[in-house]
Design an enzyme around this catalytic site. Structure first.
Site, PDB file in Angstrom:
ATOM      1  N   ASP A   1      46.109 -44.557  46.939  1.00 44.48           N
ATOM      2  CA  ASP A   1      45.979 -45.993  46.760  1.00 44.48           C
ATOM      3  C   ASP A   1      47.373 -46.553  46.508  1.00 44.48           C
ATOM      4  O   ASP A   1      48.368 -45.818  46.579  1.00 44.48           O
ATOM      5  CB  ASP A   1      45.024 -46.327  45.618  1.00 44.48           C
TER       6      ASP A   1
ATOM      7  N   SER B   1      33.502 -38.295  45.435  1.00 43.30           N
ATOM      8  CA  SER B   1      34.685 -38.694  46.184  1.00 43.30           C
ATOM      9  C   SER B   1      35.544 -39.631  45.344  1.00 43.30           C
ATOM     10  O   SER B   1      35.175 -40.022  44.229  1.00 43.30           O
ATOM     11  CB  SER B   1      34.275 -39.373  47.491  1.00 43.30           C
ATOM     12  N   TYR B   2      36.688 -40.023  45.894  1.00 45.05           N
ATOM     13  CA  TYR B   2      37.633 -40.871  45.166  1.00 45.05           C
ATOM     14  C   TYR B   2      36.937 -42.154  44.723  1.00 45.05           C
ATOM     15  O   TYR B   2      36.358 -42.874  45.545  1.00 45.05           O
ATOM     16  CB  TYR B   2      38.822 -41.191  46.062  1.00 45.05           C
ATOM     17  N   PRO B   3      36.962 -42.471  43.414  1.00 50.22           N
ATOM     18  CA  PRO B   3      36.133 -43.575  42.907  1.00 50.22           C
ATOM     19  C   PRO B   3      36.772 -44.953  42.951  1.00 50.22           C
ATOM     20  O   PRO B   3      36.211 -45.891  42.398  1.00 50.22           O
ATOM     21  CB  PRO B   3      35.884 -43.149  41.454  1.00 50.22           C
TER      22      PRO B   3
END
Length: 670
Positions: A120, A378-380
């Site tokens: 991110d 998974s990536y939150p």
């Protein structure tokens, strides 16, 4: 062939260990570092077409921090206005020196650096920090980036085989935001703190912090609180008809929507309007003031809704009583569906966690991060509510088939009931929607289990068919007035069987025929009063912030936590946000100042966030955005200094006394 060494750096120790284990097949050597939390994992692996030595290490979040030059750190000698132009320095934090030495030592003899931070904006910025530190000891070091959303062997190996470049535009956007937050936050914090500390004894040791996201968040709470407090209840009247028929009448059932969260509930309450033909709309919710007796029959509600004129309602009631009978003027039947949920985003995870699981958004994100680090979800942090067409869903469903709580349902999906998930409107192009990546371990319990269960049930519901039913709407006429009732028969529950967070309840009504005449068992005129809009729940506040562009999906919970920590707001009964007297005073002070853009409103910050997206896309330059945003806030700050008496007045009003005279002589002139 020369020996190749690759240095890999993850954002957290748990990720470093997991990735090292997956790439090495569990065959690695562990070396300690000067920081007890950081280990170096060394193993052999193919890089390109040649064998190489891999050293995988980790960070503890951001390596660097942005600070003012030493001459500008003293609050009492540096005027706050000077902070808009003061020199700033970005350097490795004091508590990260051991990590810096470890990175530079390992980078010195490496040919390639691979960044394994979260994918991110913050992750790109941290990756840039690592590259800067490592290239100080080895300027010829090549820098690559591993992109992954799930800590699972297949995706980790795929990321290793498809290394990319760091996104320096995203890193630049974070640098811009950090500079703006530092300059603006420090200037306003020093101004309001110093002004208050020497005037009010109860604030003499209190820091009154300001943040360009924190303050609009507080503004939403204050605005709704004022609507609630200033609401004036008004009486209303309405008509209601009850009809009893054999073979189908039920006790009156509430709508399924009573138990379902509505987006309207999360907007700043303007009040729901009860508006009739010839009636006057009023703010607030309608609440029946008369106790409802339990009864058999079918209730028909008035097409006018409610009226705020008792005489008018009474006259219409008399006309209906004189007529005495009811005629069925319309019977419409149609199939209906309750849509399965969209794939899960960060904002929806926080809202649902707060509303249904009764877990604060900050705690939800902390738990989700832990579940991700341990390889269970998974990536939150994602805005995406679309699964790409090539995303393989069946293996993920297969992982859930042995669970005693939803395993049978998951197996049913694989046996022919699977449906491709609905496509939302958002795709951040970085991460898929949040989904389970493993079965629930036996040791998962408490809030962690609640979050994992919600993520899993949401995923299975996304892969299901909509719930289906048959809806019947019956309209009757009594004299000149029309009334209606709605019946629902659920024929296929489908996703509702695995997703208890949605409610859809059957409401059986008798069969009616158009043109038939009925004799109502009751035709009542009822009265009630409008009620004040509710205070904001955390789910409401998250929804407003998201729609207003305050914070990002990954930081909204932090701003909410901040206004509670700063004692600008509290949670009444652990659920509803109320501003404190200090929070009220600060918002009212700035709202009373003669500025074009109110500080407690979202416009300034949302405009800044739009500019950040421009940096990420390459359409705006970092320095251009920083200069533009600083000039906007500089103008507001200059006005605030000129009208500081309004801050003093608001504090006096809400603290309940004038400034303390024995402190006035100590006033530091801004």
């Amino acid at each position: 062939m020369p020996h190749v060494k690759v240095l890999c750096v993850a954002e957290k120790p748990s990720i470093a260990k997991s990735v090292a284990g997956m790439l090495s097949g569990g065959r690695f050597v562990t070396r300690a570092t000067r920081n007890k939390y950081i280990k170096n994992y060394e193993f052999q692996l193919q890089y390109g077409n040649q064998p190489c030595t891999i050293v995988m290490t980790a960070l503890l979040g951001h390596l660097m921090e942005l600070e003012f030059a030493p001459a500008f750190k003293n609050w009492n000698t540096c005027p706050p206005l000077a902070l808009f132009d003061a020199p700033i320095i970005k350097e490795v934090r004091g508590d990260m020196q051991a990590l810096k030495q470890n990175l530079q030592s390992e980078a010195r003899n490496s040919q390639t650096l691979v960044i394994w931070t979260d994918c991110d904006l913050e992750g790109e910025n941290i990756g840039e920090e690592v590259a800067i530190v490592c290239q100080q000891s080895n300027p010829r070091l090549s820098v690559k980036r591993a992109r992954f959303s799930v800590v699972q062997p297949r995706e980790i190996k795929q990321a290793w085989d498809n290394l990319v470049m760091l996104d320096l535009l995203q890193a630049a956007a974070v640098n811009a935001r950090q500079e703006l937050d530092l300059r603006i936050g420090a200037a306003f914090t020093r101004f309001q703190t110093l002004h208050a500390q020497v005037r009010f004894v109860e604030l003499a040791k209190k820091i009154l912090s300001y943040g360009s996201c924190q303050f609009p968040t507080l503004g939403f709470v204050v605005d709704q609180y004022k609507r609630h407090q200033n609401f004036v209840s008004e009486p209303f009247w309405k008509l209601e008809v009850w009809v009893q028929r054999g073979g189908g009448d039920n006790l009156d059932a509430g709508s399924e929507d009573d138990a379902k969260f509505s987006e309207e509930d999360a907007l700043p309450a303007r009040g729901r309007r009860g508006r009739g033909r010839g009636g006057r709309g009023r703010g607030g919710r309608n609440q029946n003031a008369q106790a409802e007796p339990a009864r058999k029959g079918t209730r028909f509600t008035w097409a006018r809704g409610t009226l705020f004129d008792e005489e008018c309602c009474s006259a219409l009631h008399a006309l209906c009583l004189d007529d005495g009978g009811a005629t069925v003027i319309q019977v419409s039947k149609k199939p209906t569906e309750k849509w399965r949920p969209l794939p899960l985003t960060t904002v929806e995870l926080q809202k649902t966690g707060s509303r249904y699981l009764k877990i604060s958004s900050d705690r939800v994100m902390s738990i989700a991060e832990k579940l991700y680090n341990n390889g269970y979800i998974s990536y939150p942090r994602t805005e995406t509510d679309i699964f790409d067409d090539n995303f393989s869903l069946h293996p993920l469903i297969e992982l859930q088939t042995q669970d005693p709580r939803w395993g049978e349902y998951a197996a049913g999906l694989l046996s022919g009931r699977f449906r491709r998930p609905r496509r939302g409107k958002n795709n951040d192009k970085a991460h898929p929607p949040i989904h389970p990546t493993n079965a629930a371990p036996d040791n998962l319990s408490g809030e962690e289990l609640k979050i994992f269960e919600f993520v899993t049930r949401r995923f299975l519901a996304c892969c299901s068919e909509n719930a289906k039913g048959n809806e019947t709407i019956v309209k009757i006429q009594v004299a000149s007035e029309q009334f209606s009732t709605t019946g629902l028969m659920i024929t296929e529950r489908n996703y509702l069987d695995v997703y208890p967070y949605d409610k859809w309840t059957s409401h059986v009504i008798p069969e009616f025929q158009e043109g038939e005449h009925l004799a109502p068992i009751e035709l009542e005129m009822k009265n009630g009063h409008t009620t004040a809009p509710q205070l904001l729940t955390e789910a409401d506040l998250i929804n407003i912030m998201d729609k207003s562009g305050i914070g990002t999906d990954a930081t909204i919970h932090e701003h909410i936590k901040k206004i509670l920590e700063r004692e600008y707001a509290v949670k009444a009964n652990g659920q509803y946000f109320c501003p404190t007297t200090l929070g009220m005073a600060l918002v009212e002070a700035y709202d009373s100042m003669d500025v074009d853009l109110a500080m407690s409103k979202p416009y300034l910050r949302s405009q800044m966030e739009a500019s950040m997206r421009g940096i990420c896309s390459g359409t705006r330059q970092k320095q251009e955005v920083v200069h533009e945003s600083l000039e906007m806030y500089r103008t507001v700050f200059a006005t605030a200094m000129e009208q500081a008496d309004r801050l003093e007045g608001a504090l006096s009003k809400y603290l309940g006394h004038d400034p303390d005279q024995d402190m006035v002589s100590m006033i530091w002139t801004t």
